[in-house]
Design a protein around this motif. Structure first.
Motif, PDB file in Angstrom:
ATOM      1  N   PRO A 369      83.438  62.422 -12.841  1.00  0.00           N
ATOM      2  CA  PRO A 369      84.431  62.667 -13.891  1.00  0.00           C
ATOM      3  C   PRO A 369      85.367  61.480 -14.102  1.00  0.00           C
ATOM      4  N   ASP A 370      85.403  60.557 -13.120  1.00  0.00           N
ATOM      5  CA  ASP A 370      86.261  59.387 -13.246  1.00  0.00           C
ATOM      6  C   ASP A 370      85.532  58.179 -13.824  1.00  0.00           C
ATOM      7  N   PHE A 371      84.235  58.332 -14.156  1.00  0.00           N
ATOM      8  CA  PHE A 371      83.456  57.198 -14.627  1.00  0.00           C
ATOM      9  C   PHE A 371      83.950  56.727 -15.998  1.00  0.00           C
ATOM     10  N   ILE A 372      84.147  55.404 -16.101  1.00  0.00           N
ATOM     11  CA  ILE A 372      84.512  54.781 -17.370  1.00  0.00           C
ATOM     12  C   ILE A 372      83.571  53.601 -17.580  1.00  0.00           C
ATOM     13  N   ALA A 373      82.891  53.589 -18.692  1.00  0.00           N
ATOM     14  CA  ALA A 373      81.981  52.485 -18.997  1.00  0.00           C
ATOM     15  C   ALA A 373      82.778  51.185 -19.129  1.00  0.00           C
ATOM     16  N   LEU A 374      82.149  50.084 -18.750  1.00  0.00           N
ATOM     17  CA  LEU A 374      82.838  48.798 -18.766  1.00  0.00           C
ATOM     18  C   LEU A 374      83.321  48.448 -20.177  1.00  0.00           C
ATOM     19  N   ARG A 375      82.551  48.844 -21.192  1.00  0.00           N
ATOM     20  CA  ARG A 375      82.954  48.520 -22.565  1.00  0.00           C
ATOM     21  C   ARG A 375      84.233  49.254 -22.982  1.00  0.00           C
ATOM     22  N   ASP A 376      84.566  50.319 -22.231  1.00  0.00           N
ATOM     23  CA  ASP A 376      85.769  51.086 -22.564  1.00  0.00           C
ATOM     24  C   ASP A 376      86.987  50.676 -21.748  1.00  0.00           C
ATOM     25  N   VAL A 377      86.790  49.760 -20.786  1.00  0.00           N
ATOM     26  CA  VAL A 377      87.914  49.291 -19.969  1.00  0.00           C
ATOM     27  C   VAL A 377      88.719  48.285 -20.790  1.00  0.00           C
ATOM     28  N   PRO A 378      90.038  48.388 -20.839  1.00  0.00           N
ATOM     29  CA  PRO A 378      90.853  47.430 -21.598  1.00  0.00           C
ATOM     30  C   PRO A 378      90.583  45.996 -21.146  1.00  0.00           C
ATOM     31  N   PRO A 379      90.290  45.086 -22.072  1.00  0.00           N
ATOM     32  CA  PRO A 379      89.979  43.687 -21.696  1.00  0.00           C
ATOM     33  C   PRO A 379      91.078  43.034 -20.877  1.00  0.00           C
ATOM     34  N   LEU A 380      92.349  43.354 -21.161  1.00  0.00           N
ATOM     35  CA  LEU A 380      93.447  42.759 -20.411  1.00  0.00           C
ATOM     36  C   LEU A 380      93.386  43.157 -18.932  1.00  0.00           C
ATOM     37  N   PHE A 381      92.981  44.412 -18.656  1.00  0.00           N
ATOM     38  CA  PHE A 381      92.857  44.857 -17.270  1.00  0.00           C
ATOM     39  C   PHE A 381      91.739  44.086 -16.573  1.00  0.00           C
ATOM     40  N   VAL A 382      90.600  43.894 -17.263  1.00  0.00           N
ATOM     41  CA  VAL A 382      89.480  43.168 -16.665  1.00  0.00           C
ATOM     42  C   VAL A 382      89.889  41.733 -16.338  1.00  0.00           C
ATOM     43  N   ARG A 383      90.569  41.069 -17.297  1.00  0.00           N
ATOM     44  CA  ARG A 383      90.983  39.683 -17.059  1.00  0.00           C
ATOM     45  C   ARG A 383      91.982  39.596 -15.909  1.00  0.00           C
ATOM     46  N   THR A 384      92.899  40.567 -15.831  1.00  0.00           N
ATOM     47  CA  THR A 384      93.878  40.563 -14.749  1.00  0.00           C
ATOM     48  C   THR A 384      93.201  40.754 -13.398  1.00  0.00           C
ATOM     49  N   LEU A 385      92.229  41.680 -13.333  1.00  0.00           N
ATOM     50  CA  LEU A 385      91.510  41.919 -12.085  1.00  0.00           C
ATOM     51  C   LEU A 385      90.736  40.687 -11.646  1.00  0.00           C
ATOM     52  N   LEU A 386      90.031  40.047 -12.581  1.00  0.00           N
ATOM     53  CA  LEU A 386      89.243  38.868 -12.222  1.00  0.00           C
ATOM     54  C   LEU A 386      90.141  37.694 -11.852  1.00  0.00           C
TER      55      LEU A 386
END
Length: 438
Positions: A369-386
């Motif tokens: 139920p917590d699964f979120i596809a990568l395309r739906d993750v906010p780009p700013l969050f992805v850049r911050t994590l990386l």
């Protein structure tokens, strides 16, 4: 018969008288000789750009010469100390050195127990030292030329561990094993040229060991060879090694090394290639065990894969952020994937005990139920994590060597783990063993 006994008695009396005269002369002249010896050693050190300090100089009959508290400052944070250096004459000149220590930068030290050397040619242009105690197998020879000198160091079946104790901050750094080979140095007014061809059986390394809770241990015995030619040019402070060839832990290394501006702000240009690098052998030789979380059977023939790696490093070691690193990795996976890695290909539940609780199991599956596809993750969050964890995530194949030199230099200078170089892929693979979903 009476004449013979008289002559023999006279011979012994003459020998005793000669010994008394020599002893008396040594006693009377020793202050002058001791001053001359001290001045000669100190001036010779200054001539070679070093500073010598001697606590006590003693000249006598036995030993001929004794130096106590000998210190030699070679510059750049390198110092040599010996508790006692004594010269005797048991039929030939012998030099005994007790408790010698060579201390260098970054907490590195090389200690040697009591050693004894036979010396030859000390009064001529050539000098030869041959190790007698604690074992044979090492010789050092110097030849003088009109425009320079040449040194040759040769080892034959030398048990390096009996002769040298190499440590960093009191922890073992290396055991050289049984060494064979030679080092040739040729010094001139403008350069020092060198040739190195050495191999060792049963060498043990500890540089990569990370046993924070226990005394760091050396790795598994391995064969090590290294061969290279090069030159250190004093004008400009440059070291050039056009070709270097080495083997360690079953891998074959080759490449070139250039160091510039050594007297000001050193710059490194390093190009190395490693063929047939077996990760299981590398871990063992480095004092590291395969993570238990991989689920591999203990004592079994472990296969963690191998790789061919080419890496180029350029920049200033004093500024790790300035280092430019390019890499090429061709990875050959193990014939049978470790169970913990194989499970990552399917659905699993991830459990973590890191940090403060509470800890909630994470269902890693499309059905969660917590699964979120990568395309739906906010780009700013992805850049911050990386940016925080793995800036090159989309440019590497699980290992990013571009972060490794900066991490090694930072940790080395600070004497501990201050910066990491792992990727998100490595962190996931080294995490807690996942529980498969039924």
């Amino acid at each position: 018969m009476f004449t013979f006994r008289t002559r023999r008695r006279r011979w012994w009396l003459g020998a005793i008288a000669a010994a008394l005269i020599v002893s008396l002369a040594a006693l009377l002249l020793s202050p002058m000789l001791e001053h001359a010896v001290r001045a000669r050693i100190e001036s010779a050190a200054v001539h070679h750009g070093a500073v010598a300090r001697i606590g006590l100089v003693h000249v006598g009959v036995w030993p001929l010469l004794r130096l106590e508290g000998f210190d030699l400052d070679l510059g750049h944070g390198v110092r040599l100390h010996a508790d006692v250096i004594a010269a005797t004459w048991p039929g030939h000149l012998r030099l005994a050195v007790r408790a010698a220590t060579l201390a260098g930068p970054a907490g590195i030290s090389v200690r040697s127990p009591a050693t004894a050397w036979d010396m030859a040619g000390i009064f001529g242009e050539d000098l030869q030292l041959t190790l007698v105690e604690p074992q044979a197998g090492l010789s050092i020879r110097k030849r003088a030329y009109p425009v320079g000198s040449a040194w040759n160091i040769e080892a034959r079946g030398l048990d390096v561990g009996r002769l040298l104790d190499v440590r960093r901050d009191a922890h073992p750094l290396i055991d050289g094993g049984i060494a064979d080979g030679r080092v040739d140095l040729q010094a001139s007014t403008d350069a020092l040229r060198f040739h190195v061809d050495i191999g060792a059986r049963g060498a043990r390394l500890g540089a990569l060991a990370d046993n924070a809770a226990d005394e760091p241990q050396l790795g598994d015995p391995t064969e090590v060879t290294i061969r290279f030619d090069g030159a250190w040019r004093r004008i400009g402070g440059t070291i050039e090694i056009p070709e270097v060839h080495a083997t360690v832990a079953g891998g074959a290394l080759s490449g070139s090394i250039t160091l510039r501006d050594l007297d000001t702000d050193p710059v490194v240009d390093l190009a190395l290639g490693m063929q047939h690098l077996d990760f299981a052998q590398l871990l063992g030789a480095s004092g590291l065990a395969a993570p238990e979380s991989l689920g591999m059977a203990s004592g079994a023939g472990r296969d963690l894969g191998s790789a061919t790696i080419d890496v180029r490093v350029r920049g200033r070691p004093a500024d790790p952020a300035s280092l430019s690193v390019s890499q090429k990795i061709d990875f050959r996976p193990p014939r049978q994937m470790p169970p913990a890695i194989a499970r990552l290909r399917g659905d699993f539940i991830f459990r973590s005990e890191d940090g403060l609780g509470p800890h909630r199991p994470i269902d890693v599956s499309l059905a969660s139920p917590d699964f979120i596809a990568l395309r739906d993750v906010p780009p700013l969050f992805v850049r911050t994590l990386l940016l925080a964890e793995d800036t090159g995530f989309y440019r590497h194949r699980g290992i990013d060597l571009r972060e490794l030199p900066a991490a090694l230099l930072t940790n080395w200078s600070r004497g501990g783990a201050a910066r990491g170089a792992s990727t998100i892929t490595q962190q996931l693979a080294a995490g807690k063993e996942p529980v498969p979903v039924a």
